[in-house]
Every structure is written in C-alpha cells, then in structure tokens.
Design an enzyme around this catalytic site. Structure first.
Site, PDB file in Angstrom:
ATOM      1  N   HIS A 376       0.875  -1.015  -0.173  1.00 25.71           N
ATOM      2  CA  HIS A 376      -0.001   0.042  -0.185  1.00 25.71           C
ATOM      3  C   HIS A 376       0.902   1.157  -0.132  1.00 25.71           C
ATOM      4  O   HIS A 376       1.812   1.313   0.764  1.00 25.71           O
ATOM      5  CB  HIS A 376      -0.954  -0.021   1.102  1.00 25.71           C
ATOM      6  N   HIS A 457      -6.131   4.154  -6.076  1.00 24.80           N
ATOM      7  CA  HIS A 457      -7.341   4.843  -5.542  1.00 24.80           C
ATOM      8  C   HIS A 457      -7.437   6.179  -6.001  1.00 24.80           C
ATOM      9  O   HIS A 457      -6.172   6.401  -5.835  1.00 24.80           O
ATOM     10  CB  HIS A 457      -7.621   4.355  -4.167  1.00 24.80           C
ATOM     11  N   GLU A 482     -16.144   1.747   0.670  1.00 31.62           N
ATOM     12  CA  GLU A 482     -15.780   2.604   1.943  1.00 31.62           C
ATOM     13  C   GLU A 482     -16.914   3.417   2.333  1.00 31.62           C
ATOM     14  O   GLU A 482     -17.066   4.083   3.661  1.00 31.62           O
ATOM     15  CB  GLU A 482     -14.641   3.264   1.791  1.00 31.62           C
TER      16      GLU A 482
HETATM   17  C1  NOJ Z   1      -9.086   6.095   0.303  1.00 33.26           C
HETATM   18  C2  NOJ Z   1      -9.156   4.651  -0.227  1.00 33.26           C
HETATM   19  O1  NOJ Z   1     -10.199   4.569  -1.433  1.00 33.26           O
HETATM   20  C3  NOJ Z   1      -9.309   3.694   0.856  1.00 33.26           C
HETATM   21  O2  NOJ Z   1      -9.482   2.242   0.274  1.00 33.26           O
HETATM   22  C4  NOJ Z   1      -8.118   3.753   1.679  1.00 33.26           C
HETATM   23  O3  NOJ Z   1      -8.331   3.005   2.923  1.00 33.26           O
HETATM   24  C5  NOJ Z   1      -7.762   5.045   2.178  1.00 33.26           C
HETATM   25  N1  NOJ Z   1      -7.863   5.964   1.230  1.00 33.26           N
HETATM   26  C6  NOJ Z   1      -6.377   5.346   2.895  1.00 33.26           C
HETATM   27  O4  NOJ Z   1      -5.532   5.278   1.851  1.00 33.26           O
HETATM   28 CA    CA Z   2     -11.623   6.492  -2.245  1.00 33.32          CA
END
Ligand code: NOJ
Ligand code: CA
Length: 678
Positions: A376, A457, A482
């Site tokens: 990540h 993302h 999310e």
């Molecule tokens: C936004 C992303 O869409 C999400 O999946 C991620 O957990 C957070 N940013 C933190 O990076």
């Molecule tokens: Ca996002």
C-alpha cells in the site's frame, strides 16, 4: 519556415477543395460517420445510425495559448481508408478473446492561413460505436502544441435521459449518479450514459488517455456538448512536442443495455500489450487490514489503536491461508500517517515501516503460508514526495515477494502536489490532468519492471490502458464500499445498477465488497441484503476482489465465506442477461479456468423477479446450480434480521432451462452453475 509554408499553400491550391468526405460505415452498415468543412472552413463530423441523425454537425478543433486557433479556414486535403477484422487474447479479463472488426477513415484537414497547419482526424467505426482521435504531424508551423482547449463537440440530435456524475468538483469521481434529461446535464465526467426516447443507448468516454489531459463533457447549449480538458497548473492544459495523437473520443452505441455492456471498443482502441508475459500477476481474492480502519476500530496512524501491527497482520495471513484467499492488504504500515495525513503527504515514507510492523517477519510468514502481502502506497496526492521514492519502494516490495500494490491519491480535486516543472518547489494539479496521466503511467511502468501489479485509488479514470499495460489491474474512480462505512449518504441501492452501465463500462473497479455484517461505522446499516454482497463478485468486474469484512464477522457466515473463496476473478466470457440502466442488472460470466458459469443480479430499491434462460450452457450437459438468494421476508432496507434472510439451495439445470429468482429491495443473488461429471 515561411518558404515551406508558402509552397504548401501553393500545392494546396492545386488540389480540389473538397467540402465533405464520403461517409465511413460500420461493418454492419448501421452507423455512418461523415467529415467535412463548413462555409467558414470549420472541420466537423456527423453520425447517423440506421439512417437517423444521432450526432448532428459537430465541430472539431483546438485553441492554443500561444498560436492562432485551429478552428476555421480549413480545407479537406486527403483521406485514407482501411478495414480490420481480427481477434486478440487478454491475459486476464471479463472475456478471453476480443474481436476487433472496424472500418477506418483518416481525413487530413489543412489550414492555409496564417501558416499552413495540418490536422488529421482518424475514426474507427465498429458495429458497437465509434472512436476518433486527432493526429498532429511534426510540422514547423506548430513545433510545440500548447493546447488551451480542445473544441470537439458532440451535438445530440435528440433528447433523452442521462446518467452521470459531475466533473470539476472536489471529490473527484466519488459521487452518486444523477439521472436527468440530456438537456439538463452541466459538466460531466465520462463515461456518461444516455438512453434516447427510441431506446438507443449511448455512452461517451475516451480511450488511451496517454500524456494528455482527461476530457470532461460540458453542455454548452441545448443538446450540444463540448470537450473540456481537465485543468493544469501551467498556462496550457496540454503541452506536446512534435508529432502526437490525442486520446480517442468514443461513443458506444447500442439498441439496449446488453449491447453497451458487451462492447470492447475502448480496449480495441488501445495499443496492444507492451509488457509481454504478465503471468506473474494472478487474478485473485484478498482480505485486508482495512475495514477496521474505516470503522475506526483501529487507526492508520501509530499508537495504541494502530491496525498494521505484526500480530494483527499475522492473524490475517493465517485467516487468508485457512480460507483460501491469495493476499492480505495492509494499510498504515509505513511512516507518515500520524496527525492529519490528508494534509501531510510530504511525510510519507514508502520504505520505512512503523516499529510495530516487522515487514520481513510478515512477508516470511506469508510465504510459508502461501499467501502474499498486498502493498500500500497512500500519497495523499503528494506525488512530489512519492515519485523520488517510487523505484526504491517498488524494489523493496519486489524483494519481499509482494507483487500487487494499492496506491492512493486522497486529496481534493486540484489538490495534487507535484514537483514544479522548472525550478524548485511544487505546483498544484488535478487528478486527471496531463501531469497525472503521465504520473500514473510512470508508476505502472516502474511497477512492471519489478513484476508488480497496480490498483490505484483516487486515480485517473480508466481508458482501457490495461490492454497496453496489463499490470494496471484495477482502480477505484467511483464510490466504493468505504462509503458504506461512513459515506453521507451510504451507497444507495441504485448505485451499483448505475455503475454497471457507466463507470464499469470503462474497466475493472476495486469496489471492495464483502461486508457480511451489513454494518458500517458505529453499527450503522448498510443498504443491502446478504445475498447481494455475493452478487457483487459477479456483477462488479475486477481481477482482484476484496472480501472486506472483519475476519471475526466473516466466520459467522461460512457458506458466504466459502462462496467468496470459490468465485472466480477471471472470466472466459461475460454477458448481460437482463437489465435497465440504474435499475437492475443480471450478469452471467463463464469461468476462464473451468466449464462453470456464474450469474449475479442486483436491483435498486424496487423488489424484482429476475427471470433468465440458461441458453449459454452447453447442450446435453447437466449442471448443478447452487443458488444464494434473498429469502422470504428479506429486505435490504429493513432491519438487520431481514437483510440477512438468505436461502442456499441447489438444483439440476441444463441449457434451455430458466431460473426465476426474487430480489428484495436492495437485494440480489449469486448462482454458480457447475457441470456434473458424466
Ligand atoms: C481512500 C481509499 O479509497 C481507501 O481504500 C483507503 O483505505 C484510504 N484512502 C487510505 O489510503
Ligand atoms: Ca476512495
């Protein structure tokens, strides 16, 4: 320079000044595209389908920051025509073989005054729609193109309904879809999908967005739209030197939703794979140290609530190994999350772990268990901080056996911090401007060098570049799950049936489904039935699919958990069996590695019965259908008990049989259809 321009003008005078080229037709003859110049020498195109105007006369051209416009005073100079009929194979995808059958016309316009400048427009006409792009030759009269605006118009010949999200707004692509008259759209991101009164379905988008700025569609009057390029910190929105081509401007055209869904035009307009063998990337399902942060049970930042600890990650690796998941995403493992990370992208290190995350121990354990850590890189939109670390960060992951990395660009639109093009300091850019188009491809290329796949993302939109760079496996670019944790509002039931016919036409989405508890932050309800959560693995295509819920919740649903472990993430074929934009979708996909089929359905806030024939099965073969459907009294908008009402049943089926399955409000179903050994 002056002399060659004169000779060119002279040569042009000797040519007959054509006002209009002969139309180019789709292979089935239903679509016709015309090019010409009007009385003032403005280049234009028109599109007819079945003899009826679809796109009325629409201008082509450019404004520059430092040169006269390419807008009027053109004549048609020459044309070339070609036809193509071929097939190519995807390394992974929603279908294995892609047919590319089109007719092509390239027309070259020349503008005599003030200096001779040429512009070629190339169109490819498929049975499923058209794509056209501009091609700038190397020319002394325009050595550098500083494009202030692209002037491409799309004048709809008749009104209809449109499904779209607004462009140029702070939350990038993460918006709920609006359903309005075409004549009421303001400025939209693409894909924007339209349904005209006669049932014709259209979707406007672009293909191969390389070293150029993303295109928004702004309605300028009535039914007339114009391209609006995403802004730049520099004077020009796009700067290119020498010969170059723009992305393709694409319009999918179909009699109904199934034709929009099964349409490979975008991919066909991208260049073939330049990476060669990418078998190091395997389509997969994964879990994560992720949902717990969105629920605020743990934090990305360090301290007593830190989620990405060695112990917590080992627990997740063991869970993945036990239940058959290939990867474990871990967010918040690296230094830089403390304080307000949204505002402190400059502080992220992509090689240094927090002290309570032993990346070596974690990846050693994962290797022993046959699971991989998924990397990540959250940048908070600060690419000035990320780019200098990129190669070392990917090299570190590669050394540890990580071959899939999720990137993130959380920042308001226009809030990307990029290195200043000249001198010191930084400038602010847009998520979909030319600078970010360059950035994303650079990340994908550096990652490919290390045999790493990328899932971005808050990214730039998908324009089919996965064909050229098959390690660009997924992205977000829409409201994902999310928002079911903390979104205001949560994703409403029509969101997915809207995305199927808009965002998802562009390519795979890392939607991150699989919340069996159906609870967001603070126990708030997620609008969905349990069966619908399974449907997402079929309805929302991605070669990487998350199973998002906390392990302690997942184990409470053994049948659902086992379905998510078994459902493929790589397909030989995909078909829309039934659907209506924004209302419902029933999708069948054939596993790429077996003879099994899967069917998934979702509905909006209306309960619906999905009835579909199993015509796609092999004749003479008996299959066992395992059905996971909304049970009696199920209600995705009701109490928790009603949301969880699910029936698991099996039936023997064969080609020609039909299934009729009730979908509750915000409900759905998933069916696996496996051949019985004979
Ligand atoms: C936004 C992303 O869409 C999400 O999946 C991620 O957990 C957070 N940013 C933190 O990076
Ligand atoms: Ca996002």
């Amino acid at each position: 320079m002056r002399l060659s321009a004169k000779i060119l003008a002279l040569a042009l005078c000797l040519l007959p000044a054509l006002a209009q080229a002969q139309p180019v037709l789709s292979p089935d003859g239903r679509i016709a595209v015309d090019f010409g110049v009007d009385g003032e020498g403005v280049p234009f195109y028109t599109v007819k389908r079945d003899g009826k105007p679809l796109i009325a006369q629409s201008q082509l051209g450019f404004n520059f920051t430092d040169a006269p416009p390419m807008r009027r005073g053109f004549v048609l100079e020459s044309e070339t025509r070609a036809s193509h009929d071929g097939q190519w194979e995807q390394p992974w995808g929603e279908r294995r073989f892609i047919r590319d059958t089109h007719n092509e016309l390239a027309v070259t316009f020349v503008q005599a005054q003030p200096t001779a400048r040429r512009l070629t427009v190339r169109v490819r006409v498929f049975d499923g729609g058209i794509g056209f792009r501009y091609e700038f030759p190397e020319q002394a009269s325009l050595p550098v193109a500083n494009i202030a605006e692209e002037l491409t118009e799309f004048a709809l010949a008749r009104d209809g309904e449109a499904w779209w999200i607004q462009a140029g707004d702070s939350n990038r692509f993460e918006y709920l879809y609006q359903r309005t008259a075409v004549s009421a759209v303001s400025a939209a991101h693409t894909p924007i999908t339209m349904r005209l009164a006669d049932g014709t379905h259209l979707s406007f988008h672009e293909a191969a967005l390389v070293d150029y700025s993303g295109m928004w569609l702004r309605r300028i009057e009535g039914l007339r739209f114009r391209s609006e390029l995403s802004p730049s910190s520099q004077g020009a929105k796009v700067t290119r030197q020498g010969a170059f081509t723009t992305p393709w401007r694409t319009i999918l055209m179909a009699d109904g939703p199934a034709g929009l869904f099964r349409n490979d035009l975008q991919l066909n307009l991208n260049a073939p794979n330049v990476l060669g063998d990418v078998s190091w990337f395997k389509p997969q399902k994964y879990i994560g140290v992720w949902w717990e942060m969105h629920l605020e049970k743990t934090s990305w930042g360090s301290g007593p609530k830190h989620g990405a600890t060695t112990a917590n990650t080992l627990r997740h690796i063991d869970f993945a190994a036990e239940h058959g998941f290939a990867g474990v995403l871990v967010e918040g493992w690296n230094k830089g999350w403390d304080g307000n990370w949204f505002a402190n992208g400059k502080d992220f290190s992509f090689t240094q772990s927090y002290p309570d995350f032993d990346i070596g121990a974690v990846t050693d354990h994962a290797r022993r268990k046959g699971v991989r850590l998924i990397g990540h890189h959250e940048t908070a939109g600060n690419i000035a901080n990320y780019e200098p670390q990129l190669d070392a960060a990917m090299a570190l992951y590669a050394k540890l056996g990580v071959n899939l990395v999720k990137t993130g660009y959380v920042a308001d639109a226009g809030g990307i911090t990029a290195p200043a093009p000249v001198g010191e300091g930084t400038v602010m850019e847009w998520h979909d401007g030319q600078r970010m188009a360059q950035h994303h491809l650079n990340v994908v290329q550096v990652a490919a060098k290390h045999h790493i796949a990328v899932n971005a993302h808050e990214p730039i939109k998908d324009t089919g570049l996965r064909r050229t760079y098959p390690n660009w496996v997924a992205r977000e670019a829409a409201r994902g799950v999310e928002y079911d944790a903390w979104g205001e509002p949560r994703n409403p039931p029509d969101h997915v049936p809207e995305m199927v016919f808009t965002r998802l036409l562009a390519g795979p989405m890392d939607f991150t489904p699989g919340v069996f508890s159906l609870e967001g932050r603070g126990g708030t309800p997620i609008p969905s039935t349990l069966a619908r959560q399974l449907a997402y693995y079929i309805v929302v295509y991605s070669p990487i699919q998350m199973v998002a819920d906390l392990p302690e919740n997942l184990v409470k649903y053994p049948q659902e958990l086992s379905f998510t472990a078994r459902v493929p993430a790589d397909w030989a074929e995909s078909l829309l069996l039934d659907g209506a934009v924004g209302e419902y979708a029933v999708i069948a996909r054939k596993d790429r590695n077996s003879q099994s089929w899967y069917v998934g359905g979702v509905t909006d806030a209306e309960p619906r019965t999905a009835m579909f024939a199993l015509d796609f099965l092999e004749p003479g073969q008996t299959y066992v259908a395992t059905i996971h459907r909304d049970g009696e009294g199920a209600d995705g908008l009701g109490a928790q008990a009603a949301k969880h009402r699910i029936v698991h049943e099996t039936r023997h089926v064969k080609k020609g049989d039909s299934l009729s399955l009730l979908m509750a409000r915000a409900g759905g179903f998933a069916v696996s259809i496996e051949p019985v050994a004979q």
